[in-house]
Write a protein that holds these residues in place. Structure first.
Motif, PDB file in Angstrom:
ATOM      1  N   UNK A 290      45.348  45.830  49.370  1.00 24.60           N
ATOM      2  CA  UNK A 290      45.484  45.188  48.073  1.00 24.60           C
ATOM      3  C   UNK A 290      45.107  46.137  46.928  1.00 24.60           C
ATOM      4  N   UNK A 291      46.017  47.055  46.583  1.00 22.64           N
ATOM      5  CA  UNK A 291      45.764  47.934  45.437  1.00 22.64           C
ATOM      6  C   UNK A 291      45.686  47.133  44.137  1.00 22.64           C
ATOM      7  N   UNK A 292      44.851  47.632  43.221  1.00 22.07           N
ATOM      8  CA  UNK A 292      44.690  46.938  41.946  1.00 22.07           C
ATOM      9  C   UNK A 292      43.613  47.575  41.102  1.00 22.07           C
ATOM     10  N   UNK A 293      43.373  46.999  39.940  1.00 15.23           N
ATOM     11  CA  UNK A 293      42.480  47.606  38.963  1.00 15.23           C
ATOM     12  C   UNK A 293      40.994  47.389  39.288  1.00 15.23           C
ATOM     13  N   UNK A 294      40.664  46.430  40.150  1.00 14.26           N
ATOM     14  CA  UNK A 294      39.266  46.267  40.534  1.00 14.26           C
ATOM     15  C   UNK A 294      38.987  47.137  41.760  1.00 14.26           C
ATOM     16  N   UNK A 295      39.039  48.417  41.552  1.00 17.91           N
ATOM     17  CA  UNK A 295      38.867  49.383  42.641  1.00 17.91           C
ATOM     18  C   UNK A 295      38.178  50.621  42.103  1.00 17.91           C
ATOM     19  N   UNK A 296      37.721  51.471  42.983  1.00 14.94           N
ATOM     20  CA  UNK A 296      36.983  52.669  42.579  1.00 14.94           C
ATOM     21  C   UNK A 296      37.817  53.608  41.711  1.00 14.94           C
ATOM     22  N   UNK A 297      39.117  53.640  41.930  1.00 14.42           N
ATOM     23  CA  UNK A 297      39.976  54.595  41.210  1.00 14.42           C
ATOM     24  C   UNK A 297      39.918  54.403  39.699  1.00 14.42           C
TER      25      UNK A 297
ATOM     26  N   UNK B 146      44.473  42.813  40.391  1.00 12.00           N
ATOM     27  CA  UNK B 146      43.210  42.977  39.680  1.00 12.00           C
ATOM     28  C   UNK B 146      43.153  42.288  38.344  1.00 12.00           C
ATOM     29  N   UNK B 147      43.994  41.311  38.121  1.00 14.30           N
ATOM     30  CA  UNK B 147      43.958  40.581  36.857  1.00 14.30           C
ATOM     31  C   UNK B 147      42.848  39.558  36.810  1.00 14.30           C
ATOM     32  N   UNK B 148      42.394  39.253  35.602  1.00 15.96           N
ATOM     33  CA  UNK B 148      41.342  38.248  35.446  1.00 15.96           C
ATOM     34  C   UNK B 148      41.898  36.858  35.722  1.00 15.96           C
ATOM     35  N   UNK B 149      41.103  36.066  36.410  1.00 18.12           N
ATOM     36  CA  UNK B 149      41.440  34.666  36.653  1.00 18.12           C
ATOM     37  C   UNK B 149      40.740  33.866  35.558  1.00 18.12           C
ATOM     38  N   UNK B 150      41.479  33.465  34.537  1.00 15.32           N
ATOM     39  CA  UNK B 150      40.841  32.904  33.354  1.00 15.32           C
ATOM     40  C   UNK B 150      41.167  31.444  33.086  1.00 15.32           C
TER      41      UNK B 150
ATOM     42  N   UNK C 107      45.636  29.959  36.923  1.00 16.20           N
ATOM     43  CA  UNK C 107      46.440  31.076  36.443  1.00 16.20           C
ATOM     44  C   UNK C 107      45.537  32.120  35.807  1.00 16.20           C
ATOM     45  N   UNK C 108      46.130  33.263  35.504  1.00 14.21           N
ATOM     46  CA  UNK C 108      45.390  34.351  34.895  1.00 14.21           C
ATOM     47  C   UNK C 108      46.319  35.502  34.572  1.00 14.21           C
ATOM     48  N   UNK C 109      45.740  36.677  34.371  1.00 17.32           N
ATOM     49  CA  UNK C 109      46.503  37.866  34.009  1.00 17.32           C
ATOM     50  C   UNK C 109      47.178  38.437  35.253  1.00 17.32           C
ATOM     51  N   UNK C 110      48.422  38.876  35.107  1.00 18.08           N
ATOM     52  CA  UNK C 110      49.217  39.343  36.242  1.00 18.08           C
ATOM     53  C   UNK C 110      49.544  40.827  36.089  1.00 18.08           C
ATOM     54  N   UNK C 111      49.005  41.648  37.015  1.00 19.09           N
ATOM     55  CA  UNK C 111      49.342  43.069  37.077  1.00 19.09           C
ATOM     56  C   UNK C 111      50.067  43.411  38.373  1.00 19.09           C
ATOM     57  N   UNK C 112      50.600  42.416  39.074  1.00 21.69           N
ATOM     58  CA  UNK C 112      51.170  42.656  40.397  1.00 21.69           C
ATOM     59  C   UNK C 112      52.323  43.659  40.354  1.00 21.69           C
ATOM     60  N   UNK C 113      53.092  43.691  39.239  1.00 24.50           N
ATOM     61  CA  UNK C 113      54.215  44.633  39.151  1.00 24.50           C
ATOM     62  C   UNK C 113      53.739  46.067  39.099  1.00 24.50           C
ATOM     63  N   UNK C 114      52.541  46.303  38.552  1.00 24.12           N
ATOM     64  CA  UNK C 114      52.016  47.670  38.451  1.00 24.12           C
ATOM     65  C   UNK C 114      51.814  48.296  39.826  1.00 24.12           C
ATOM     66  N   UNK C 115      51.635  47.448  40.855  1.00 33.05           N
ATOM     67  CA  UNK C 115      51.327  47.968  42.197  1.00 33.05           C
ATOM     68  C   UNK C 115      52.351  47.524  43.230  1.00 33.05           C
ATOM     69  N   UNK C 116      53.474  46.993  42.767  1.00 37.99           N
ATOM     70  CA  UNK C 116      54.561  46.567  43.651  1.00 37.99           C
ATOM     71  C   UNK C 116      54.077  45.574  44.718  1.00 37.99           C
ATOM     72  N   UNK C 117      53.198  44.662  44.305  1.00 38.43           N
ATOM     73  CA  UNK C 117      52.708  43.661  45.243  1.00 38.43           C
ATOM     74  C   UNK C 117      53.798  42.627  45.520  1.00 38.43           C
ATOM     75  N   UNK C 118      53.853  42.176  46.750  1.00 37.29           N
ATOM     76  CA  UNK C 118      54.868  41.214  47.165  1.00 37.29           C
ATOM     77  C   UNK C 118      54.357  39.800  46.893  1.00 37.29           C
ATOM     78  N   UNK C 119      55.192  38.963  46.294  1.00 34.03           N
ATOM     79  CA  UNK C 119      54.827  37.572  46.059  1.00 34.03           C
ATOM     80  C   UNK C 119      54.158  37.364  44.718  1.00 34.03           C
TER      81      UNK C 119
END
Length: 822
Positions: A275-282, A661-665, A671-683
């Motif tokens: 699960x790649x995303x913004x809440x990670x060490x990178x 890694x979007x905020x669940x607000x 619902x919340x912020x969606x960054x799934x396209x940034x990491x090509x996440x499925x679904x």
């Protein structure tokens, strides 16, 4: 019948065997040793004495002989052979979270007030403390009662009850027993039990236990062995029967535990693999990591242990992957000190307990046949616990003289007391019982520091009161049909006040919960050997308060979790050699207590609190069998299935995982912020955990035990027994991604014994199973926005990357045991 033959008959029946078959080769077998002798085996699963084979509840019962036969030392051993009970020694001997029939909770014992749903009882009286250091030499029987027991047992017996029945003194002659064992890793266990009459109506017993274990893990920071345990327990019992109608028992116990640093290991966020995303060490620039995975999928394996419970032996830092020595903290040593300081980071590490427990039980039988039973208990428990709770050699402080950040050291003072009274009708076709219960607990918590490592600074006080009335009726329609109804109404009040280090109150809240829990049972005696039964029951897990964090987020409390259970079962004896008990059940759970993130109105951060927005389901079956293969070979076998599933649930971090890694607000609209396209996440992103299994629960459990006995010389008998237990994997969290693997554990005992002595060599975990006992999702320090720069975009979840900590399993252990009875 001679005393030795009665011992054999009782033992055989408790094993589920035919006493007649066991004694078949004895020419002195008396006429009274017949098939019906199995009826002398008694349990108190329904708060009254009944035959195990005829009580319409699934109960795993272990009598004194069985406990000795397999060398049980604690609840940990019992759970391996009680189908449906899973026990994980997750936090040493400080926090216990038994799980019955898969009904678990990851917050139990971790967040204030959240409970596991399976309760302990001692002699049928509610006990809220830890039982791992309980002296098993003082125990006559253990009953693990499965399914909701809220109607009769009361608070927190939502999924089941575990009842420890203590020994009573010998009313007729002086006697006793001494048992001593030694094993690898500097383990010794000495138990002394003395009993006898004072006069013709008063008898007493004294039990003493001295236990120690040297630990077997090396802390890489201090280069010392950790995980050590020690206990010394004293208990005294007095039984008085001044008349045939009156029985009084007084019991007092003192236990002192002293455990060293608990062996927790960290699996760094650098090992995350899915699960790649913004809440990670990178996205924490100072980490120097390119790992953009937010979670770990797969087996959590034991890692090296490196904890700041003392000064570094080498004086050199031990680096955590993904946390460079000169990276995360702004200003280096200026603001927060050296990230890998080699000084001691803990004011106290380990666990110390001083427990006093006393009880008084008075039973009176009227000439009319009515009985009145009362019980009063008092417990005073003082416990110090401490752990390096980032579970790593990272060691920085906010100010000189402070403990390291995430060093958690506390002293808790607990005083609780209870009173219960029951009036029971005479035995007959129509029986009834009425009772009342009162329980009150007061707890004070002190935070330890270097300035006050023993007493600490007053930080919190909470109070709990539970009041209940309960009763039951049972009607026997004929020789085959019988039905019973049990009811309990209870009210629970909780109060919590929290203080800052200056002693100023910062939060105060109270709450009250009421519930009504019925249970209906129908049993049908199909034949003298076979009984069918059905149970419909409701159970309640207590609600509670979320403290200051929940109040800020607008959710100061969480409500009760409730379950409705349907169960069908059978108990039978086949071929005069096999005892069999089996049941199938289904639990529907509402208001399931889950961790939920809510917006903090004063900042952009989210706060995790307990809420009731989930539903779940458990379907399963249990099977217990005991077989007398011959006069020399006996066996016990069991299996349990607990197929758990969330039927409705929303988790904030599930949204983070599936949205990149979007905020669940928006918990209300999920619902919340969606960054799934940034990491090509499925679904599409979702917070839903529908269909996932409950965490901390295993779907399959199984065990087997075999013992072969043969005469050696005179009254000396040789024996060898083997046991094996299996428990399938357990998910760490509701996401069903990280898990601890299945565990298969072998044991064996071989020796010789006579009427009054035995010598035994034994081995535990002979296969050297090294799977992690349990793991917990955790935070990767020091990646917090106040301590290190975050590089993710606006709307990203900037909480610390997820790491995991876990507890390793004890390895292979071989020992020798000597017992002498007089």
């Amino acid at each position: 019948m001679k005393k030795s033959k009665l011992y054999i008959a009782v033992t055989a029946a408790c094993f589920g065997l035919s006493a007649q078959t066991i004694l078949a080769d004895d020419t002195e077998t008396a006429p009274e040793v017949q098939e019906d002798s199995i009826e002398i085996i008694e349990v108190t699963a329904r708060r009254r004495v009944e035959s195990l084979n005829r009580v319409p509840v699934m109960v795993s019962a272990f009598n004194e002989q069985m406990l000795e036969q397999q060398g049980f030392q604690s609840i940990d051993d019992i759970a391996r052979f009680a189908p449906g009970l899973s026990f994980s020694k997750a936090f040493g001997r400080a926090t216990e979270r038994p799980v019955i029939r898969g009904m678990s909770n990851v917050l139990a014992g971790v967040q204030f007030g959240v409970e596991s749903g399976a309760a302990y009882f001692i002699d049928g009286v509610y006990y809220a403390g830890s039982v791992q250091s309980l002296d098993m030499a003082d125990i006559q029987r253990v009953e693990v009662i499965k399914g909701p027991q809220s109607a009769l047992y009361g608070r927190n017996s939502y999924s089941g009850a575990i009842n420890f029945i203590t020994k009573g003194p010998d009313q007729h002659e002086f006697g006793g027993r001494v048992k001593a064992s030694i094993a690898e890793h500097n383990e010794h266990n000495v138990q002394v039990y003395l009993t006898g009459p004072i006069n013709d109506w008063l008898a007493v017993a004294l039990s003493i236990r001295d236990y120690s274990y040297g630990g077997e893990w090396t802390n890489l920071v201090t280069e010392k062995t950790i995980g050590d345990e020690s206990s010394r327990t004293y208990s005294f019992v007095a039984d008085a029967e001044p008349t045939d109608a009156l029985h009084v028992r007084w019991r007092i116990q003192n236990s002192k535990d002293d455990d060293g640093t608990r062996p927790f290991f960290l699996q760094s966020a650098e090992m995350n693999n899915c699960f790649p995303g913004y809440r990670s060490l990178a996205y924490w620039p100072t980490s120097g990591s390119s790992n953009n995975n937010m979670y770990f999928c797969g087996e959590i394996k034991p890692q090296p242990i490196a904890l700041n419970d003392g000064p570094s032996a080498s004086g050199q830092p031990i680096l955590v992957p993904g946390v460079p020595q000169d990276g995360p903290l702004p200003g280096g040593p200026v603001f927060f000190g050296n990230l890998y300081d080699t000084a001691n980071g803990m004011a106290f590490s380990g666990m110390e307990r001083d427990l006093w427990l006393t009880s008084l039980a008075v039973d009176y039988q009227f000439d009319s046949g009515f009985t009145l039973d009362t019980a009063v208990t008092y417990r005073r428990d003082t416990i110090r616990t401490g752990s390096d709770s980032d579970h790593s050699p990272i060691n920085f402080t906010f100010a000189p003289g402070d403990q390291a950040f995430f060093a958690m050291s506390d002293r808790n003072e607990v005083i609780d007391k209870s009173f219960e009274i029951q009036l029971r009708s005479p035995i007959g076709d129509f029986e009834w019982m009425l009772g009342a219960f009162y329980y009150q607990k007061d707890e004070k918590r002190y935070e330890l520091n270097f300035a006050s490592p023993r007493d600490g600074v007053f930080a919190e006080e909470n109070d709990l009161t539970n009041k209940a009335v309960f009763g039951s009726v049972e009607y026997t329609f004929n020789d085959q049909w019988k039905a019973s109804l049990e009811l309990r109404w209870s009210e629970e009040d909780k109060w919590l006040e929290q203080f800052n280090p200056a002693g100023v109150s910062t939060f105060e809240e109270e709450g009250s919960w009421r519930n009504f829990t019925p249970r209906m049972t129908v049993n049908y005696q199909y034949s003298p050997q076979t009984m069918l039964f059905g149970v419909l029951a409701q159970g309640v897990k207590p609600g509670g308060l979320n403290g200051a964090a929940g109040a800020v987020g607008g959710i100061p409390r969480y409500e009760q979790e409730e379950t409705t259970s349907v169960e069908l079962g059978v108990k039978t004896r086949l071929f005069n050699r096999l005892n069999l008990a089996a049941s199938v059940f289904r639990n529907e759970i509402t208001d399931l207590q889950l961790t939920t993130a809510v917006p903090n109105p004063t900042s952009q951060a989210l706060i995790s609190v307990a809420t009731n927005q989930g539903k779940g389901q458990v379907q399963g079956l249990e099977l217990e069998a005991a077989m007398n293969f011959s006069a020399n070979l006996i066996g016990r076998f069991n299996y349990a299935l607990a197929d758990t599933k969330f039927t409705n649930g929303c988790d904030d971090f599930q949204w983070s995982l599936t949205s990149g890694g979007g905020q669940f607000n928006d918990p209300l609209n999920q619902s919340g912020v969606d960054f799934s396209a940034d990491f090509n996440l499925v679904g599409a992103p979702s917070c839903s955990i529908n269909g996932n299994a409950f965490p901390m629960s295993s779907k399959h459990q199984a065990s087997a035990f075999l013992e072969y006995m043969a005469a050696v010389s005179g009254d000396i008998e040789g024996f060898v027994n083997f046991d094996v237990s299996y428990e399938s994997k357990k998910y760490v969290q509701v996401h069903n991604l990280a898990y601890v693997p299945a565990a298969t554990i072998f044991g064996a005992r071989v020796g010789v014994r006579a009427d009054n002595w035995s010598l035994t060599a034994y081995g535990r975990n002979l296969g050297n199973e090294d799977s992690t006992i349990i793991a917990t999702r955790w935070l990767q320090t020091p990646y917090f926005t106040f301590a290190a720069p975050y590089g993710g975009p606006a709307g990203a979840e900037s909480g610390a990357p997820r790491a995991f900590f876990g507890t390793p399993r004890r390895g292979r252990q071989v020992g020798l045991e000597l017992m002498y009875r007089f």
